[in-house]
Design a protein around this motif. Structure first.
Motif, mmCIF file in Angstrom:
data_model
loop_
_atom_site.group_PDB
_atom_site.id
_atom_site.type_symbol
_atom_site.label_atom_id
_atom_site.label_comp_id
_atom_site.label_asym_id
_atom_site.label_seq_id
_atom_site.Cartn_x
_atom_site.Cartn_y
_atom_site.Cartn_z
ATOM 1 N N TRP A 92 0.874 -1.169 0.000
ATOM 2 C CA TRP A 92 0.000 0.000 0.000
ATOM 3 C C TRP A 92 0.913 1.221 0.000
ATOM 4 O O TRP A 92 1.767 1.375 0.881
ATOM 5 N N HIS A 116 1.599 5.379 -0.033
ATOM 6 C CA HIS A 116 1.066 6.672 0.403
ATOM 7 C C HIS A 116 1.922 7.743 -0.264
ATOM 8 O O HIS A 116 2.999 8.109 0.223
ATOM 9 N N GLU A 140 1.617 9.677 10.271
ATOM 10 C CA GLU A 140 0.684 10.066 9.209
ATOM 11 C C GLU A 140 0.432 8.887 8.265
ATOM 12 O O GLU A 140 -0.720 8.606 7.889
ATOM 13 N N THR A 141 1.505 8.179 7.900
ATOM 14 C CA THR A 141 1.371 7.033 6.993
ATOM 15 C C THR A 141 0.581 5.909 7.646
ATOM 16 O O THR A 141 -0.283 5.275 7.014
ATOM 17 N N LEU A 175 -1.687 6.133 10.005
ATOM 18 C CA LEU A 175 -3.098 6.524 10.106
ATOM 19 C C LEU A 175 -3.795 6.405 8.754
ATOM 20 O O LEU A 175 -4.942 5.945 8.678
ATOM 21 N N ALA A 176 -3.108 6.803 7.690
ATOM 22 C CA ALA A 176 -3.700 6.688 6.358
ATOM 23 C C ALA A 176 -3.890 5.216 5.978
ATOM 24 O O ALA A 176 -4.899 4.850 5.365
ATOM 25 N N LYS A 236 -6.921 3.927 7.790
ATOM 26 C CA LYS A 236 -8.141 4.420 7.155
ATOM 27 C C LYS A 236 -8.467 3.601 5.907
ATOM 28 O O LYS A 236 -9.637 3.257 5.659
ATOM 29 N N ALA A 237 -7.426 3.260 5.136
ATOM 30 C CA ALA A 237 -7.631 2.438 3.945
ATOM 31 C C ALA A 237 -8.097 1.036 4.333
ATOM 32 O O ALA A 237 -8.960 0.455 3.668
#
Length: 262
Positions: free
Chosen positions: A31, A33, A63-64, A66-67, A70-71
């Protein structure tokens, strides 16, 4: 650039966790980002389980993560980061063990202070065990006696250590991405009796002794002699840190995991 090459480039720039090279293990998904961050993970059907922390700059980790979470939520999956080495305020965490690390430049001091370790080295040498670094190309040659011996020893080792399949958590991939790895073999009478495979921790100028396998009839002290040789090579090459990887359930792991350990 292929996906594998893209991950390898990020690993070279940002690989900080001891297990970072496991991002290149087979059967993992990726994945991304943006252009400068990636998470290697396995989709178990109920969760996305990441192999270590994200490959990104240190100040972009949370930040990565958390993203990525979310995904995963959008895909109706839970998210777990396995063998994460930094604490994140955004996620709950649990200690699952400890990880030994050494400074190779101080290895000779450590050896000098451990009479029991020196005795193990003496035993292996007395049995004519010798150690050498093996070029990856020699080991990769499937027609070579070295390759066949290592494969035979690996099958023997696995038969005596059966475990449930756990993807990257417990897997052997001795011949994958060989250009990144260092191979050290122990031999006795021309027969391979043990192998140590070191993978890089690029962002820390380190090595992870990822795989250490021995034949069932390897003389006492063989693994210690192999470890000593690799540590001396690391010291000569000014490697900053060497890790033996996770020791599960070691140290303060909380009451429930203590009960599992007991």
């Amino acid at each position: 650039m292929s996906m594998s090459d893209r991950v390898a480039a990020l690993l070279e720039r940002f690989g900080h966790d001891t297990v970072c090279s496991q991002a290149l293990e087979p059967k993992l998904e990726y994945w991304f980002h943006g252009d400068d961050a990636c998470v290697a993970y396995r989709d178990t059907g109920g969760a996305w389980i990441a192999a270590g922390g994200p490959l990104c700059a240190e100040d972009a980790r949370d930040e990565t993560m958390l993203a990525f979470a979310k995904a995963a939520e959008a895909a109706k999956r839970r998210v777990r980061f396995f063998c994460l080495e930094h604490q994140s305020k955004a996620f709950a965490s649990a200690n699952i063990g400890q990880q030994p690390e050494w400074d190779p430049s101080r290895w000779k001091e450590s050896l000098a202070s451990k009479a029991s370790l020196r005795e193990q080295l003496r035993r292996a040498r007395a049995k004519q065990v010798t150690i050498r670094e093996c070029p990856a190309a020699d080991l990769a040659d499937e027609d070579s006696d070295l390759h066949r011996q290592v494969c035979r020893m690996t099958r023997d080792w696995q038969r005596n250590r059966a475990m449930a399949p756990m993807s990257f958590l417990v897997s052997l991939d001795l011949f994958g991405h060989m250009d990144l790895k260092r191979y050290f073999v122990a031999e006795r009478g021309g027969t391979v009796v043990a192998i140590l495979v070191a993978t890089p921790i690029p962002a820390r100028n380190g090595w992870f002794f990822e795989d250490v396998l021995r034949a069932h009839d390897a003389p006492n002290g063989t693994v210690e002699l192999l470890f000593d040789f690799a540590m001396c090579v690391a010291a000569d090459e000014e490697v900053a840190v060497v890790s033996y990887g996770l020791a599960p359930l070691a140290g303060d792991v909380g009451v429930w995991l203590e009960r599992v350990r007991d």
